[in-house]
Design an enzyme around this catalytic site. Structure first.
Site, mmCIF file in Angstrom:
data_model
loop_
_atom_site.group_PDB
_atom_site.id
_atom_site.type_symbol
_atom_site.label_atom_id
_atom_site.label_comp_id
_atom_site.label_asym_id
_atom_site.label_seq_id
_atom_site.Cartn_x
_atom_site.Cartn_y
_atom_site.Cartn_z
ATOM 1 N N GLU A 82 12.149 2.861 13.951
ATOM 2 C CA GLU A 82 11.246 3.931 13.495
ATOM 3 C C GLU A 82 9.999 3.877 14.357
ATOM 4 O O GLU A 82 9.980 3.186 15.376
ATOM 5 C CB GLU A 82 10.923 3.748 12.011
ATOM 6 C CG GLU A 82 10.288 2.412 11.678
ATOM 7 C CD GLU A 82 10.070 2.197 10.190
ATOM 8 O OE1 GLU A 82 9.867 3.175 9.467
ATOM 9 O OE2 GLU A 82 10.081 1.030 9.762
ATOM 10 N N ARG A 100 -7.613 -20.586 -1.085
ATOM 11 C CA ARG A 100 -6.513 -20.443 -0.122
ATOM 12 C C ARG A 100 -5.435 -21.508 -0.292
ATOM 13 O O ARG A 100 -5.695 -22.708 -0.121
ATOM 14 C CB ARG A 100 -7.049 -20.485 1.308
ATOM 15 C CG ARG A 100 -5.975 -20.184 2.346
ATOM 16 C CD ARG A 100 -6.527 -20.166 3.757
ATOM 17 N NE ARG A 100 -5.497 -19.767 4.710
ATOM 18 C CZ ARG A 100 -4.565 -20.588 5.198
ATOM 19 N NH1 ARG A 100 -4.539 -21.855 4.826
ATOM 20 N NH2 ARG A 100 -3.660 -20.138 6.053
ATOM 21 N N ARG A 117 8.252 3.834 -4.845
ATOM 22 C CA ARG A 117 8.270 2.896 -3.718
ATOM 23 C C ARG A 117 7.227 1.791 -3.917
ATOM 24 O O ARG A 117 7.487 0.614 -3.643
ATOM 25 C CB ARG A 117 8.018 3.648 -2.408
ATOM 26 C CG ARG A 117 8.152 2.768 -1.175
ATOM 27 C CD ARG A 117 8.174 3.563 0.107
ATOM 28 N NE ARG A 117 6.908 4.239 0.366
ATOM 29 C CZ ARG A 117 6.696 5.080 1.378
ATOM 30 N NH1 ARG A 117 7.682 5.374 2.218
ATOM 31 N NH2 ARG A 117 5.526 5.651 1.551
ATOM 32 N N LYS A 165 6.534 -1.878 1.889
ATOM 33 C CA LYS A 165 5.359 -1.299 2.565
ATOM 34 C C LYS A 165 4.179 -2.257 2.424
ATOM 35 O O LYS A 165 3.225 -2.001 1.678
ATOM 36 C CB LYS A 165 5.054 0.093 1.992
ATOM 37 C CG LYS A 165 4.189 0.959 2.908
ATOM 38 C CD LYS A 165 4.242 2.406 2.473
ATOM 39 C CE LYS A 165 3.241 3.294 3.172
ATOM 40 N NZ LYS A 165 3.350 3.380 4.613
ATOM 41 N N HIS A 201 -0.893 -21.279 0.295
ATOM 42 C CA HIS A 201 0.146 -20.301 0.609
ATOM 43 C C HIS A 201 0.907 -19.827 -0.623
ATOM 44 O O HIS A 201 1.204 -18.655 -0.768
ATOM 45 C CB HIS A 201 1.143 -20.878 1.625
ATOM 46 C CG HIS A 201 0.585 -20.951 3.010
ATOM 47 N ND1 HIS A 201 -0.465 -21.773 3.356
ATOM 48 C CD2 HIS A 201 0.932 -20.304 4.147
ATOM 49 C CE1 HIS A 201 -0.743 -21.626 4.634
ATOM 50 N NE2 HIS A 201 0.086 -20.742 5.144
ATOM 51 N N TYR A 245 0.831 -1.200 0.000
ATOM 52 C CA TYR A 245 0.000 0.000 0.000
ATOM 53 C C TYR A 245 0.864 1.247 0.000
ATOM 54 O O TYR A 245 2.077 1.186 0.205
ATOM 55 C CB TYR A 245 -0.943 -0.001 1.208
ATOM 56 C CG TYR A 245 -0.286 0.350 2.535
ATOM 57 C CD1 TYR A 245 0.553 -0.546 3.178
ATOM 58 C CD2 TYR A 245 -0.498 1.596 3.127
ATOM 59 C CE1 TYR A 245 1.154 -0.221 4.386
ATOM 60 C CE2 TYR A 245 0.090 1.922 4.342
ATOM 61 C CZ TYR A 245 0.916 1.009 4.963
ATOM 62 O OH TYR A 245 1.517 1.339 6.151
ATOM 63 N N LEU A 258 11.044 1.283 6.949
ATOM 64 C CA LEU A 258 10.444 1.784 5.720
ATOM 65 C C LEU A 258 11.252 3.001 5.276
ATOM 66 O O LEU A 258 11.603 3.844 6.117
ATOM 67 C CB LEU A 258 8.992 2.206 5.970
ATOM 68 C CG LEU A 258 8.310 2.691 4.700
ATOM 69 C CD1 LEU A 258 7.940 1.517 3.806
ATOM 70 C CD2 LEU A 258 7.066 3.507 5.018
HETATM 71 N N1 PDD Z 1 2.866 5.271 7.312
HETATM 72 N N2 PDD Z 1 7.515 4.215 8.926
HETATM 73 C C1 PDD Z 1 6.409 3.456 8.886
HETATM 74 C C2 PDD Z 1 6.432 2.121 9.535
HETATM 75 C C3 PDD Z 1 5.253 3.929 8.233
HETATM 76 O O1 PDD Z 1 4.158 3.175 8.172
HETATM 77 C C4 PDD Z 1 5.272 5.221 7.635
HETATM 78 C C5 PDD Z 1 4.091 5.774 6.920
HETATM 79 C C6 PDD Z 1 6.458 5.974 7.723
HETATM 80 C C7 PDD Z 1 6.583 7.338 7.085
HETATM 81 O O2 PDD Z 1 6.708 7.203 5.692
HETATM 82 P P1 PDD Z 1 6.236 8.348 4.696
HETATM 83 O O3 PDD Z 1 6.997 9.552 5.052
HETATM 84 O O4 PDD Z 1 6.618 7.817 3.362
HETATM 85 O O5 PDD Z 1 4.763 8.526 4.894
HETATM 86 C C8 PDD Z 1 7.566 5.442 8.355
HETATM 87 C C9 PDD Z 1 1.664 5.604 6.584
HETATM 88 C C10 PDD Z 1 1.384 7.054 6.545
HETATM 89 C C11 PDD Z 1 0.523 4.765 7.130
HETATM 90 O O6 PDD Z 1 0.754 3.580 7.319
HETATM 91 O O7 PDD Z 1 -0.565 5.292 7.335
#
Ligand code: PDD
Length: 290
Positions: free
Chosen positions: A180, A101, A50, A148, A103, A31, A204
């Site tokens: 993070e 389903r 990304r 992501k 895997h 996503y 991320l």
């Molecule tokens: N999240 N780290 C993680 C684990 C994240 O899920 C996100 C963003 C970030 C910041 O990344 P960016 O600057 O590209 O938004 C860092 C989004 C906003 C979410 O899951 O809603």
């Protein structure tokens, strides 16, 4: 609100996904969350890059992005939902599709599930002016946090632990080092240097993080992409979060203990203002269709 699902624009109340969707069964999808203002997107190329990277890495295939012409879909939806005047968030999700389903991957011809939705967004102005509290939480995620993926259970658990304690965010710790936040990147001023975890497979590669690093370089702030230990975090003069929904968010309390003076720090304020200016310029200057 209307959303885009598999080629059609439908009312979100009536939009449905199969119980055999790979994301429902396995979390098998990726996503993106993008920021929009006045119908324009912030750093769209970086978000598309990304997403493309995640789709290719997981062998879902990034061709789906062209098939669905995602940038055009986003603009159509923003217009359709009356979100071309103010601030908005755009959510994009692509899954490996619907299959009985098992895997292992279904045939590569399986149509991917593609969802795009939009919503109005209120930048977090009051939190940004006062600063927020964070807690720490173990980083329970897998070894490819740079993808992501919609597998967000460890992030969900960490965010809930923060919410249960009235905190804004959970700062994740792996092997004693800050990686993070559950949904944001983390920066800390340690002995006069702005530090953040290197962009490797443990985090991320946040787009706001990358922009903040550029802005810090331009402002002459000493910067190092180097992990911050828990002890360094506790002694940091400033801490802030960075992300698409957080912008630059000052952290003024760590586990209930004031950070620095207990007020948003000078570098944090400076970089927050620089990010705001960069966004304002992007929303003014960019053509409405990217
Ligand atoms: N999240 N780290 C993680 C684990 C994240 O899920 C996100 C963003 C970030 C910041 O990344 P960016 O600057 O590209 O938004 C860092 C989004 C906003 C979410 O899951 O809603």
């Amino acid at each position: 609100m209307d959303l885009y699902l598999n080629g059609e624009i439908v009312d979100e109340q009536r939009a449905t996904v199969s119980v055999n969707d790979r994301a429902f069964l396995f979390g098998d999808g990726v996503y993106e969350v993008l920021r929009a203002s006045r119908g324009r997107l912030f750093e769209p190329e970086r978000h598309w890059r990304r997403l493309r990277g995640g789709l290719d890495e997981l062998r879902i295939g990034s061709g789906v992005m062209e098939e669905h012409d995602l940038p055009a879909v986003v603009h159509r939806l923003l217009e359709r939902n009356g979100l071309t005047a103010g601030d908005a968030l755009v959510y994009v999700q692509v899954t490996r599709g619907v299959a009985p389903r098992a895997h292992q991957f279904p045939p590569t011809t399986t149509p991917r599930t593609v969802l795009v939705s939009t919503s109005g967004f209120m930048p977090k102005r009051s939190e940004r002016s006062t600063g927020v509290e964070v807690i720490t939480h173990p980083d329970l995620r897998w070894a490819r946090c740079d993808i992501k993926s919609v597998n967000l259970l460890p992030n969900v658990l960490a965010a809930q632990a923060a919410a249960a304690r009235g905190a804004f965010e959970a700062v994740l710790l792996r092997d004693g080092m800050v990686t993070e936040g559950s949904r944001s990147s983390v920066f800390a001023m340690v002995n006069g240097t702005l530090r953040t975890h290197p962009a490797n497979e443990r985090i991320l590669h946040g787009i706001t993080r990358a922009v903040v690093l550029e802005l810090a370089g331009q402002a002459g702030v000493p910067v190092r992409e180097e992990g911050v230990s828990m002890a360094e975090l506790a002694a940091a003069s400033e801490i802030f979060l960075a992300g698409t929904t957080a912008d630059v968010m000052p952290v003024t309390s760590l586990e209930g203990v004031p950070v620095g003076s207990g007020e948003p720090g000078d570098i944090t304020r400076q970089l927050g203002a620089a990010l705001d200016a960069r966004m304002a310029a992007a929303f003014d200057a960019a053509p409405a269709r990217e």
